[in-house]
Design an enzyme around this catalytic site. Structure first.
Site, short mmCIF file in Angstrom:
data_model
loop_
_atom_site.label_atom_id
_atom_site.label_comp_id
_atom_site.label_asym_id
_atom_site.label_seq_id
_atom_site.Cartn_x
_atom_site.Cartn_y
_atom_site.Cartn_z
N LEU A 97 -15.00 3.34 10.28
CA LEU A 97 -14.72 4.56 11.03
C LEU A 97 -13.26 4.57 11.46
O LEU A 97 -12.91 4.15 12.56
CB LEU A 97 -15.66 4.65 12.25
CG LEU A 97 -17.16 4.42 11.98
CD1 LEU A 97 -17.96 4.48 13.27
CD2 LEU A 97 -17.70 5.42 10.96
N ARG A 121 -2.61 -2.17 -3.37
CA ARG A 121 -3.81 -1.37 -3.14
C ARG A 121 -3.77 -0.18 -4.09
O ARG A 121 -2.79 0.57 -4.10
CB ARG A 121 -3.83 -0.86 -1.71
CG ARG A 121 -5.02 0.01 -1.47
CD ARG A 121 -4.85 0.90 -0.30
NE ARG A 121 -6.06 1.68 -0.13
CZ ARG A 121 -6.11 2.77 0.62
NH1 ARG A 121 -5.06 3.18 1.25
NH2 ARG A 121 -7.23 3.43 0.74
N HIS A 170 -12.86 2.67 0.32
CA HIS A 170 -12.88 1.65 1.39
C HIS A 170 -13.59 0.38 0.93
O HIS A 170 -14.11 -0.38 1.75
CB HIS A 170 -13.62 2.17 2.66
CG HIS A 170 -12.89 3.25 3.39
ND1 HIS A 170 -13.54 4.33 3.93
CD2 HIS A 170 -11.58 3.42 3.68
CE1 HIS A 170 -12.66 5.12 4.53
NE2 HIS A 170 -11.46 4.60 4.38
N ARG A 224 -11.16 15.55 7.60
CA ARG A 224 -11.98 15.96 6.45
C ARG A 224 -13.37 16.40 6.89
O ARG A 224 -13.95 15.80 7.80
CB ARG A 224 -12.12 14.80 5.45
CG ARG A 224 -10.81 14.36 4.84
CD ARG A 224 -11.07 13.33 3.73
NE ARG A 224 -9.84 12.66 3.37
CZ ARG A 224 -9.68 11.34 3.39
NH1 ARG A 224 -10.68 10.53 3.70
NH2 ARG A 224 -8.53 10.82 3.04
N GLY A 239 -10.39 1.72 13.02
CA GLY A 239 -9.89 2.20 14.31
C GLY A 239 -10.94 2.48 15.37
O GLY A 239 -10.95 1.88 16.44
N LEU A 240 -11.86 3.37 15.04
CA LEU A 240 -12.88 3.76 16.02
C LEU A 240 -13.95 2.68 16.15
O LEU A 240 -14.36 2.34 17.26
CB LEU A 240 -13.50 5.09 15.56
CG LEU A 240 -14.42 5.79 16.52
CD1 LEU A 240 -13.66 6.38 17.69
CD2 LEU A 240 -15.18 6.91 15.80
N GLY A 241 -14.39 2.14 15.03
CA GLY A 241 -15.46 1.14 15.04
C GLY A 241 -15.07 -0.14 15.76
O GLY A 241 -15.91 -0.82 16.37
N ASN A 269 0.87 -1.17 0.00
CA ASN A 269 0.00 0.00 0.00
C ASN A 269 0.91 1.22 0.00
O ASN A 269 1.50 1.56 1.02
CB ASN A 269 -0.88 -0.05 1.25
CG ASN A 269 -1.82 1.14 1.35
OD1 ASN A 269 -1.78 2.05 0.52
ND2 ASN A 269 -2.65 1.13 2.37
N GLU A 273 -7.96 -5.30 5.17
CA GLU A 273 -7.88 -4.97 3.75
C GLU A 273 -6.73 -5.72 3.08
O GLU A 273 -6.83 -6.13 1.92
CB GLU A 273 -7.70 -3.45 3.59
CG GLU A 273 -8.99 -2.72 3.96
CD GLU A 273 -8.82 -1.24 4.27
OE1 GLU A 273 -8.28 -0.91 5.35
OE2 GLU A 273 -9.21 -0.41 3.45
P1 ADP Z 1 -6.61 4.56 8.89
O1 ADP Z 1 -6.34 3.16 8.41
O2 ADP Z 1 -7.75 5.25 8.19
O3 ADP Z 1 -5.41 5.43 9.08
P2 ADP Z 1 -7.47 3.31 11.36
O4 ADP Z 1 -8.57 2.44 10.90
O5 ADP Z 1 -6.22 2.71 11.84
O6 ADP Z 1 -7.19 4.47 10.33
O7 ADP Z 1 -8.06 4.24 12.51
C1 ADP Z 1 -7.27 5.17 13.15
C2 ADP Z 1 -8.13 5.97 14.11
O8 ADP Z 1 -8.86 5.09 14.97
C3 ADP Z 1 -7.27 6.80 15.05
O9 ADP Z 1 -7.02 8.06 14.51
C4 ADP Z 1 -8.16 6.91 16.24
O10 ADP Z 1 -8.93 8.08 16.08
C5 ADP Z 1 -9.09 5.72 16.21
N1 ADP Z 1 -8.81 4.80 17.31
C6 ADP Z 1 -7.91 3.82 17.37
N2 ADP Z 1 -7.94 3.20 18.57
C7 ADP Z 1 -8.89 3.81 19.29
C8 ADP Z 1 -9.42 3.66 20.61
N3 ADP Z 1 -8.94 2.74 21.44
N4 ADP Z 1 -10.40 4.48 21.00
C9 ADP Z 1 -10.87 5.43 20.18
N5 ADP Z 1 -10.42 5.63 18.94
C10 ADP Z 1 -9.45 4.84 18.49
#
Ligand code: ADP
Length: 398
Positions: A209, A91, A180, A241, A331-333, A7, A384
């Site tokens: 998320l 990717r 995504h 964004r 990350g958040l989800g 990637n 992914e």
């Molecule tokens: P990407 O692949 O889009 O860079 P990720 O899917 O790794 O992102 O998500 C990263 C985001 O997930 C971080 O910026 C953070 O905001 C959120 N995140 C990761 N761990 C946690 C957590 N334990 N609690 C809340 N948010 C989290």
């Protein structure tokens, strides 16, 4: 069969080497600051200590060479020689309307990718550089492109057309593409497994998320709508964004702040979203803890964020005339039970009901709905890289 998944960003390269006999990750890592001072690599071989090095990487070709050297190294390597790499899966962010599926890269495909670069000037050129770097270092190894957009090529015209003069679509291909796709595809298939139902029978809303964020309506395994658009700027509020916005805001800010159109679009991409509203950070962990400490703007950013995710879920339930499950990923989800609970809190009218004890989970697949809830709420870790490796293997097997 061993597949190297790559990637490439404009100054970064993430990789995983996956053994497809058991889908185990043999090694993964990241090269950062390619072409900039302080280039460095972190290489994590399975079952061995991480290897970190700071060394000049003037180009992606140098980065790929460094990755290959690390993979075969006597102490932190995981394969005896690069001949063990059967294929590379890349990717690629934008496949436009040309690529509804993953493809083996040939000269014709590369030309088409260059055309798609107009649609993703920030992403596709880096993806192409990564492909060419691999071709140079691994000349006889098949290279496969897997697109963020291709899963969404099943969207009907009513979902992908913008209400603009139709000629803009005809002349410039201005329409919703969505991103995504590998993530939404993967988690929807995993959701069907978790629910024990064929995906063809399910209406799913997938919420990816992460730093970037998008929602996707998946009916019978096919994407029928998604929140990102021509570019990844549309849809949800994200880390940096702005997401959906009255288009007239562009000229209004240009006028008030004396900025060029491009400068304002940069603000939309890099200084808005949760960062812009909170003034704290684009990382939800920082924003959640600032909000917990009483920072009102951090709380406002989170409230706006959750509210918008919930609105999209409602919109997509309407688009599909029903929904069986809502999926939270990235990350958040995957990690924030608060975010999941807050978003689901808006959705009780649909039949979503959270079991707080079951929602106390992170980083693994779970159905956290209350017993008997009509609509299931799921958290599923995305993968992914695995999708890219599986597509690559499938194309090679053919
Ligand atoms: P990407 O692949 O889009 O860079 P990720 O899917 O790794 O992102 O998500 C990263 C985001 O997930 C971080 O910026 C953070 O905001 C959120 N995140 C990761 N761990 C946690 C957590 N334990 N609690 C809340 N948010 C989290």
């Amino acid at each position: 069969m061993k597949i190297l998944v790559l990637n490439c960003g404009s100054s970064s390269l993430k990789y995983q080497l996956i053994d497809m006999s058991n889908e185990n990750v043999l090694a993964k890592g990241l090269c950062e600051r390619i072409g900039i001072d302080g280039s460095n690599m972190k290489h994590s071989p399975a079952g061995k200590d991480d290897y970190k090095v700071e060394t000049p990487m003037p180009s992606h070709k140098d980065a790929v060479k460094l990755v290959l050297d690390a993979l075969v190294d006597g102490s932190h390597g995981v394969i005896a020689n690069i001949g063990e790499i059967n294929a590379c899966g890349h990717r690629v962010v934008h496949g436009g309307e040309d690529f509804a599926q993953s493809v083996v890269i040939c000269d014709k495909v590369k030309k088409a990718l260059e055309t798609c670069s107009q649609l993703a000037p920030l992403h596709n050129p880096a993806n192409i550089i990564g492909i060419e770097a691999c071709e140079a270092q691994l000349p006889n190894v098949p290279q496969i492109a897997v697109f963020d957009t291709s899963f969404h090529q099943t969207m009907p015209e009513k979902a992908y057309l913008y209400a603009l003069p139709y000629e803009y679509y005809e002349k410039h291909k201005i329409r919703k593409y969505g991103f995504h796709g590998t993530s939404h595809r993967y988690v929807s298939q995993e959701a069907a497994k978790l629910l024990g139902k064929p995906i063809e029978s399910l209406k799913l809303v997938s919420c990816h998320l992460g730093n970037g964020a998008s929602v996707c309506a998946i009916d019978g395994g096919k994407s029928v709508d998604t929140s990102m658009g021509l570019t990844p700027l549309e849809g949800l509020a994200m880390g940096t964004r702005c997401g959906d916005l009255d288009p007239a805001v562009l000229t209004f800010i240009m006028d008030k702040e004396g900025l060029s159109a491009q400068a304002v679009v940069d603000v939309f991409n890099k200084k808005s979203g949760v960062l812009g509203v909170s003034g704290v950070s684009s990382d939800f962990r920082d924003v959640e803890s600032a909000a917990a400490g009483g920072n009102a703007r951090a709380q406002a950013a989170l409230d706006l964020y959750y509210y918008r995710v919930a609105k999209y879920v409602g919109e997509y339930a309407a688009a599909m005339n029903g929904v069986d499950a809502i999926i939270f990923t990235a990350g958040l989800g995957e990690n924030s039970k608060d975010a999941r609970a807050k978003i689901c809190g808006y959705l009780s009218y649909l039949g979503v009901e959270v079991d707080s004890a079951k929602n106390d989970v992170r980083g693994k697949a779970a159905d956290f709905s209350a017993d008997g809830a009509k609509v299931r709420a799921l958290t599923i870790p995305t993968n992914e890289e695995l999708v890219i490796a599986r597509d690559t293997k499938e194309l090679l097997d053919k």
